[in-house]
Design a protein around this motif. Structure first.
Motif, short mmCIF file in Angstrom:
data_model
loop_
_atom_site.label_atom_id
_atom_site.label_comp_id
_atom_site.label_asym_id
_atom_site.label_seq_id
_atom_site.Cartn_x
_atom_site.Cartn_y
_atom_site.Cartn_z
N THR A 136 0.85 -1.18 0.00
CA THR A 136 0.00 0.00 0.00
C THR A 136 0.89 1.24 0.00
OG1 THR A 136 -0.06 0.09 2.41
CG2 THR A 136 -1.76 -1.24 1.31
N ALA A 137 0.28 2.37 -0.22
CA ALA A 137 1.04 3.62 -0.19
C ALA A 137 1.66 3.83 1.19
CB ALA A 137 0.15 4.80 -0.55
N GLY A 138 0.94 3.43 2.22
CA GLY A 138 1.46 3.57 3.59
C GLY A 138 2.69 2.70 3.83
N SER A 139 2.66 1.46 3.34
CA SER A 139 3.82 0.59 3.56
C SER A 139 5.03 1.07 2.77
CB SER A 139 3.49 -0.86 3.21
OG SER A 139 3.33 -1.04 1.82
N TYR A 140 4.79 1.59 1.55
CA TYR A 140 5.90 2.15 0.79
C TYR A 140 6.47 3.39 1.49
CZ TYR A 140 5.04 -0.83 -3.25
OH TYR A 140 4.91 -1.89 -4.08
N MET A 141 5.61 4.20 2.09
CA MET A 141 6.07 5.39 2.79
C MET A 141 6.90 5.01 4.02
SD MET A 141 6.36 8.57 2.61
CE MET A 141 5.22 9.03 1.37
N VAL A 142 6.44 3.99 4.76
CA VAL A 142 7.21 3.52 5.93
C VAL A 142 8.58 3.02 5.48
CG1 VAL A 142 7.32 1.74 7.72
CG2 VAL A 142 5.20 2.99 7.34
N GLY A 143 8.62 2.24 4.41
CA GLY A 143 9.90 1.75 3.89
C GLY A 143 10.80 2.88 3.44
N PHE A 144 10.23 3.88 2.78
CA PHE A 144 11.02 5.02 2.32
C PHE A 144 11.60 5.80 3.50
CE2 PHE A 144 11.17 9.56 1.23
CZ PHE A 144 12.17 9.52 0.28
N VAL A 145 10.76 6.07 4.51
CA VAL A 145 11.23 6.82 5.68
C VAL A 145 12.32 6.05 6.41
CG1 VAL A 145 10.52 7.71 7.94
CG2 VAL A 145 9.12 8.17 5.93
N LEU A 173 24.04 -1.12 9.77
CA LEU A 173 22.99 -0.30 9.14
C LEU A 173 22.70 -0.77 7.72
CD1 LEU A 173 24.04 3.25 10.40
CD2 LEU A 173 22.00 1.96 11.05
N ALA A 174 23.71 -1.23 7.00
CA ALA A 174 23.50 -1.74 5.64
C ALA A 174 22.66 -3.00 5.65
CB ALA A 174 24.85 -1.99 4.97
N VAL A 175 22.93 -3.90 6.59
CA VAL A 175 22.15 -5.14 6.69
C VAL A 175 20.70 -4.83 7.03
CG1 VAL A 175 21.86 -7.27 8.02
CG2 VAL A 175 24.12 -6.60 7.21
N VAL A 176 20.49 -3.90 7.97
CA VAL A 176 19.12 -3.51 8.33
C VAL A 176 18.42 -2.89 7.12
CG1 VAL A 176 17.74 -1.99 9.79
CG2 VAL A 176 19.64 -3.27 10.77
N GLN A 177 19.14 -2.09 6.34
CA GLN A 177 18.52 -1.47 5.18
C GLN A 177 18.18 -2.51 4.12
OE1 GLN A 177 20.44 2.02 3.68
NE2 GLN A 177 18.54 2.66 2.76
N ILE A 178 18.99 -3.52 3.96
CA ILE A 178 18.67 -4.60 3.03
C ILE A 178 17.37 -5.28 3.44
CG2 ILE A 178 19.37 -6.91 2.27
CD1 ILE A 178 22.27 -5.84 2.29
N VAL A 179 17.21 -5.55 4.73
CA VAL A 179 15.98 -6.17 5.23
C VAL A 179 14.78 -5.25 4.98
CG1 VAL A 179 14.80 -6.99 7.30
CG2 VAL A 179 17.18 -7.60 6.91
N VAL A 180 14.94 -3.96 5.22
CA VAL A 180 13.85 -3.00 4.98
C VAL A 180 13.44 -3.05 3.51
CG1 VAL A 180 13.31 -0.53 4.84
CG2 VAL A 180 14.34 -1.48 6.91
N HIS A 181 14.40 -3.06 2.59
CA HIS A 181 14.08 -3.10 1.17
C HIS A 181 13.38 -4.40 0.79
CE1 HIS A 181 16.24 0.48 -0.58
NE2 HIS A 181 16.62 0.50 0.68
N LEU A 182 13.86 -5.51 1.33
CA LEU A 182 13.24 -6.79 1.01
C LEU A 182 11.80 -6.86 1.50
CD1 LEU A 182 16.14 -9.25 1.81
CD2 LEU A 182 15.23 -8.67 -0.43
N VAL A 183 11.54 -6.35 2.68
CA VAL A 183 10.20 -6.45 3.26
C VAL A 183 9.25 -5.42 2.67
CG1 VAL A 183 8.90 -6.20 5.40
CG2 VAL A 183 11.02 -7.50 5.40
N PHE A 184 9.65 -4.16 2.62
CA PHE A 184 8.73 -3.10 2.23
C PHE A 184 8.62 -2.88 0.72
CE2 PHE A 184 9.54 -2.01 6.66
CZ PHE A 184 8.24 -1.82 7.10
N PHE A 185 9.68 -3.15 -0.04
CA PHE A 185 9.64 -2.88 -1.46
C PHE A 185 9.53 -4.14 -2.31
CE2 PHE A 185 12.13 0.81 0.22
CZ PHE A 185 11.10 1.71 0.11
N LEU A 186 10.18 -5.22 -1.91
CA LEU A 186 10.09 -6.47 -2.66
C LEU A 186 9.03 -7.41 -2.09
CD1 LEU A 186 13.85 -7.14 -3.39
CD2 LEU A 186 12.12 -6.18 -4.90
#
Length: 110
Positions: free
Chosen positions: A15-24, A54-67
């Motif tokens: 949803t737009a909300g989940s993409y916004m959370v991932g972006f933030v 921080l890079a590993v956490v960001q990879i997880v954020v991208h996998l969950v929120f964007f992929l």
């Protein structure tokens, strides 16, 4: 046969909300890593470990929120393919670093 509507079983679209959370979250993680380096708050080994974490956490954020990767049964093959890719990369990168380290210790540093 309806050509305009295709069903993607097992695929979840954000949803737009989940993409916004991932972006933030991505912006915050990037700013934190940039801040550590630019302010000199952490130096040397501590900075390297913090930026790596921080890079590993960001990879997880991208996998969950964007992929949209999750552990649901519909995503099982995607998660397995990703796991195999990660394992292959760890073997390739780790093996390359190990070989380069051994070459440096046995040949060049004498």
């Amino acid at each position: 046969m309806d050509l305009h509507h295709s069903s993607h079983a097992g695929e979840s679209h954000g949803t737009a909300g989940s993409y916004m959370v991932g972006f933030v979250l991505s912006v915050i993680l990037t700013a934190a890593a940039f801040g550590f380096v630019m302010t000199g708050m952490l130096t040397g080994q501590h900075a390297l470990l913090a930026i790596s974490a921080l890079a590993v956490v960001q990879i997880v954020v991208h996998l969950v929120f964007f992929l949209h990767m999750s552990t649901s049964s519909a995503q099982r093959w995607n998660v397995m393919a990703f796991g195999f890719t990660v394992m292959t990369m760890v073997i390739l990168v780790g093996g390359s670093l190990w070989v380069m380290h051994n070459v440096a210790m046995n040949m060049m540093s004498r």
